[in-house]
Design a protein around this motif. Structure first.
Motif, PDB file in Angstrom:
ATOM      1  N   LEU A  28       0.819  -1.212   0.000  1.00  0.00           N
ATOM      2  CA  LEU A  28       0.000   0.000   0.000  1.00  0.00           C
ATOM      3  C   LEU A  28       0.856   1.266   0.000  1.00  0.00           C
ATOM      4  O   LEU A  28       0.543   2.218  -0.724  1.00  0.00           O
ATOM      5  N   TRP A  29       1.918   1.278   0.795  1.00  0.00           N
ATOM      6  CA  TRP A  29       2.802   2.446   0.782  1.00  0.00           C
ATOM      7  C   TRP A  29       3.366   2.661  -0.619  1.00  0.00           C
ATOM      8  O   TRP A  29       3.422   3.787  -1.110  1.00  0.00           O
ATOM      9  N   TYR A  30       3.787   1.598  -1.254  1.00  0.00           N
ATOM     10  CA  TYR A  30       4.334   1.708  -2.609  1.00  0.00           C
ATOM     11  C   TYR A  30       3.271   2.226  -3.585  1.00  0.00           C
ATOM     12  O   TYR A  30       3.527   3.161  -4.346  1.00  0.00           O
ATOM     13  N   LEU A  31       2.095   1.611  -3.576  1.00  0.00           N
ATOM     14  CA  LEU A  31       1.064   1.963  -4.544  1.00  0.00           C
ATOM     15  C   LEU A  31       0.487   3.361  -4.341  1.00  0.00           C
ATOM     16  O   LEU A  31       0.095   4.014  -5.303  1.00  0.00           O
ATOM     17  N   ILE A  32       0.446   3.818  -3.093  1.00  0.00           N
ATOM     18  CA  ILE A  32      -0.191   5.106  -2.798  1.00  0.00           C
ATOM     19  C   ILE A  32       0.835   6.236  -2.702  1.00  0.00           C
ATOM     20  O   ILE A  32       0.630   7.320  -3.243  1.00  0.00           O
ATOM     21  N   ALA A  33       1.936   6.000  -2.020  1.00  0.00           N
ATOM     22  CA  ALA A  33       2.882   7.086  -1.762  1.00  0.00           C
ATOM     23  C   ALA A  33       4.186   6.967  -2.557  1.00  0.00           C
ATOM     24  O   ALA A  33       4.859   7.968  -2.758  1.00  0.00           O
ATOM     25  N   GLY A  34       4.510   5.782  -3.001  1.00  0.00           N
ATOM     26  CA  GLY A  34       5.829   5.565  -3.574  1.00  0.00           C
ATOM     27  C   GLY A  34       5.899   5.554  -5.081  1.00  0.00           C
ATOM     28  O   GLY A  34       6.954   5.292  -5.642  1.00  0.00           O
ATOM     29  N   SER A  35       4.800   5.825  -5.760  1.00  0.00           N
ATOM     30  CA  SER A  35       4.841   5.792  -7.216  1.00  0.00           C
ATOM     31  C   SER A  35       3.875   6.817  -7.790  1.00  0.00           C
ATOM     32  O   SER A  35       2.930   7.250  -7.122  1.00  0.00           O
TER      33      SER A  35
END
Length: 96
Positions: free
Chosen positions: A5-12
Motif C-alpha cells: 500500500l505504501w508503494y502503490l499510494i505514496a511511492g509511485s
C-alpha cells in the motif's frame, strides 16, 4: 500488505488516483466506465490503475477476467486491511 500500500499510494506516480479508486470501491462496486465518470478521470487512466491494483491483489473483477462492463470490487485482503489504508492516507494528509 503495508509495504504494498505504501508503494502503490505514496511511492509511485498515480498514487493519488489509485487511492481515490480504492476509496470509491470501498463504498460500492463500479465498472471502469462508472469509475471514470465518478472520479472525472480518463477511461484509459482508470484501466491502467485497475491493472496495477489487480496485479497487487487490491481489487478483483466480478467475472474473474477483464471484460467490458464488469464490476470491480476490493479484494477480501484489501477489505481486511482497509483500516491500514486509512492510516496511510491519514499520515500522507498530515505531511502535505
Amino acid at each position: 500488505m503495508k509495504r504494498v500500500l505504501w508503494y502503490l499510494i505514496a511511492g509511485s506516480r498515480g498514487g493519488k488516483n489509485r487511492a481515490r479508486i480504492i476509496e470509491a470501491l470501498h463504498d460500492r462496486p463500479y465498472n471502469v466506465n462508472q469509475l471514470s465518470q465518478e472520479l472525472d478521470l480518463d477511461y484509459k487512466t482508470i484501466q491502467h490503475h485497475i491493472k496495477v491494483l489487480s496485479d497487487h491483489d487490491i481489487i478483483v473483477n466480478s467475472e474473474g477476467e477483464r471484460k467490458y462492463g464488469e464490476l470491480i470490487f476490493l479484494s477480501d485482503r484489501m477489505e481486511d486491511n482497509y483500516p491500514l489504508f486509512l492510516e496511510i492516507m491519514s499520515k500522507l494528509r498530515k505531511n502535505r
